[in-house]
Design a protein around this motif. Structure first.
Motif, PDB file in Angstrom:
ATOM      1  N   GLY A 228      -2.212  -2.503  -1.112  1.00  0.00           N
ATOM      2  CA  GLY A 228      -3.053  -1.330  -1.234  1.00  0.00           C
ATOM      3  C   GLY A 228      -4.175  -1.466  -2.237  1.00  0.00           C
ATOM      4  O   GLY A 228      -4.351  -2.519  -2.890  1.00  0.00           O
TER       5      GLY A 228
ATOM      6  N   THR B 199      -4.762   4.109  -1.593  1.00  0.00           N
ATOM      7  CA  THR B 199      -4.452   3.881  -0.178  1.00  0.00           C
ATOM      8  C   THR B 199      -3.595   2.645   0.020  1.00  0.00           C
ATOM      9  O   THR B 199      -3.862   1.590  -0.564  1.00  0.00           O
TER      10      THR B 199
ATOM     11  N   VAL C  53      -3.244  -0.049   2.401  1.00  0.00           N
ATOM     12  CA  VAL C  53      -3.978  -0.630   3.524  1.00  0.00           C
ATOM     13  C   VAL C  53      -3.008  -0.918   4.665  1.00  0.00           C
ATOM     14  O   VAL C  53      -3.289  -0.654   5.833  1.00  0.00           O
TER      15      VAL C  53
ATOM     16  N   THR D 205      -0.807  10.458   5.986  1.00  0.00           N
ATOM     17  CA  THR D 205      -0.726   9.187   6.701  1.00  0.00           C
ATOM     18  C   THR D 205      -1.443   9.353   8.032  1.00  0.00           C
ATOM     19  O   THR D 205      -0.921  10.011   8.945  1.00  0.00           O
TER      20      THR D 205
ATOM     21  N   ILE E  96      -0.642   2.694   8.419  1.00  0.00           N
ATOM     22  CA  ILE E  96      -1.997   2.251   8.085  1.00  0.00           C
ATOM     23  C   ILE E  96      -2.739   3.392   7.395  1.00  0.00           C
ATOM     24  O   ILE E  96      -2.787   4.515   7.910  1.00  0.00           O
ATOM     25  N   GLY E  97      -3.288   3.101   6.235  1.00  0.00           N
ATOM     26  CA  GLY E  97      -4.129   4.089   5.554  1.00  0.00           C
ATOM     27  C   GLY E  97      -3.390   5.228   4.904  1.00  0.00           C
ATOM     28  O   GLY E  97      -3.979   6.298   4.672  1.00  0.00           O
ATOM     29  N   ASP E  98      -2.112   5.049   4.564  1.00  0.00           N
ATOM     30  CA  ASP E  98      -1.353   6.083   3.864  1.00  0.00           C
ATOM     31  C   ASP E  98      -2.038   6.358   2.519  1.00  0.00           C
ATOM     32  O   ASP E  98      -2.054   5.502   1.635  1.00  0.00           O
ATOM     33  N   THR E  99      -2.606   7.555   2.359  1.00  0.00           N
ATOM     34  CA  THR E  99      -3.540   7.814   1.250  1.00  0.00           C
ATOM     35  C   THR E  99      -3.141   9.027   0.426  1.00  0.00           C
ATOM     36  O   THR E  99      -2.716  10.043   0.962  1.00  0.00           O
TER      37      THR E  99
END
Length: 264
Positions: free
Chosen positions: A259, A47, A49, A87, A67-70
């Motif tokens: 991240g 992720t 962050v 995302t 935010i939080g691209d995982t």
């Protein structure tokens, strides 16, 4: 006496099985993609962050925050992993440098699916080669989502020069979504990089990338440089930071990313 002997054998065998687990090899950080795959039966959750990009043009300034691209990677065979990415939140703020007008939008991004198939040395040892076909589904909305489906093929190649030094070359070709969100066009790129282990837990990587985008509205070539640091705090846990710099007018000016990656 058979039960105590069996129990003792199990205790001895357990550490040996644990030792068979390959070194953790996250996809992040970096512009490229490593050729190694996740061990069968294990999952890696990776992720960003926070991911901030600044793009200044003659008449505008655009700030984009993700935010939080995982990405979730699942090992399904010794040399094959399945992966899905999303995302969940993106914010774009554009200011007109002439009028001062500001346009801000909050959106979710698209979902990507892919499979990385390693063809040589899935642990990333020595020369390692993989293929990674992928597709994106337009579940998000512009400007964070693309507005249509896309697809591509990545060919990661890594080579360990020494125990501390390794090279990467990552060509990619994409059916990228048009700027207007309707249809696709050819986009291709290449990443080259050099990684150096400062210690057993810390790796420093420098990379360069060239992207050719044949969008019908505006053909452009971007050139970027990146520097990243990864700290493997535990065998299954990594923290990282990355900075990208645009080397020509077509590329975004700056991108900063922080991240985390965890293997389960």
């Amino acid at each position: 006496m058979k039960w105590p002997i069996a129990a003792a054998a199990l205790v001895v065998a357990t550490p040996a099985a644990a030792q068979d687990l390959r070194d953790y090899c996250p996809d992040r950080p970096g512009l490229g993609t490593p050729a190694c795959t996740i061990d069968k039966g294990h999952v890696s959750v990776e992720t960003s962050v926070a991911d901030w990009t600044l793009d200044k043009q003659a008449d505008s300034r655009t700030d984009t925050l993700l935010i939080g691209d995982t990405t979730v990677r699942v090992g399904v065979a010794d040399n094959v992993e399945l992966r899905v990415g999303w995302t969940p939140f993106g914010h774009e703020r554009t200011r007109d440098r002439i009028t001062g007008a500001i346009d801000s939008r909050d959106r979710v991004g698209d979902v990507s699916f892919g499979a990385k198939i390693n063809l040589l040395n899935p642990d990333g040892d020595k020369l390692s080669i993989a293929v990674l076909p992928y597709a994106t589904l337009p579940v998000g909305r512009s400007p964070i989502g693309a507005g249509d489906w896309g697809a591509g093929l990545v060919l990661p190649v890594t080579y360990e020069l020494t125990d501390a030094l390794s090279l990467e070359a990552v060509p990619e070709v994409d059916a990228a979504v048009d700027e207007d969100g309707d249809g696709r066009h050819l986009q291709y790129s290449a990443v080259g990089g050099l990684s150096y282990k400062l210690s057993k837990a810390v790796t420093l990587t420098g990379e360069g990338q060239v992207i050719r985008d044949n969008d019908p509205e505006d053909h452009a070539t971007q050139a970027l440089a990146a520097l990243s640091v990864a700290w493997q705090a535990k065998d299954d846990l990594q923290f990282d930071v990355q900075g990208n710099a645009g080397l020509n007018h077509a590329a975004p000016d700056v991108e900063l990313v922080a991240g985390i990656a965890k293997r389960f």
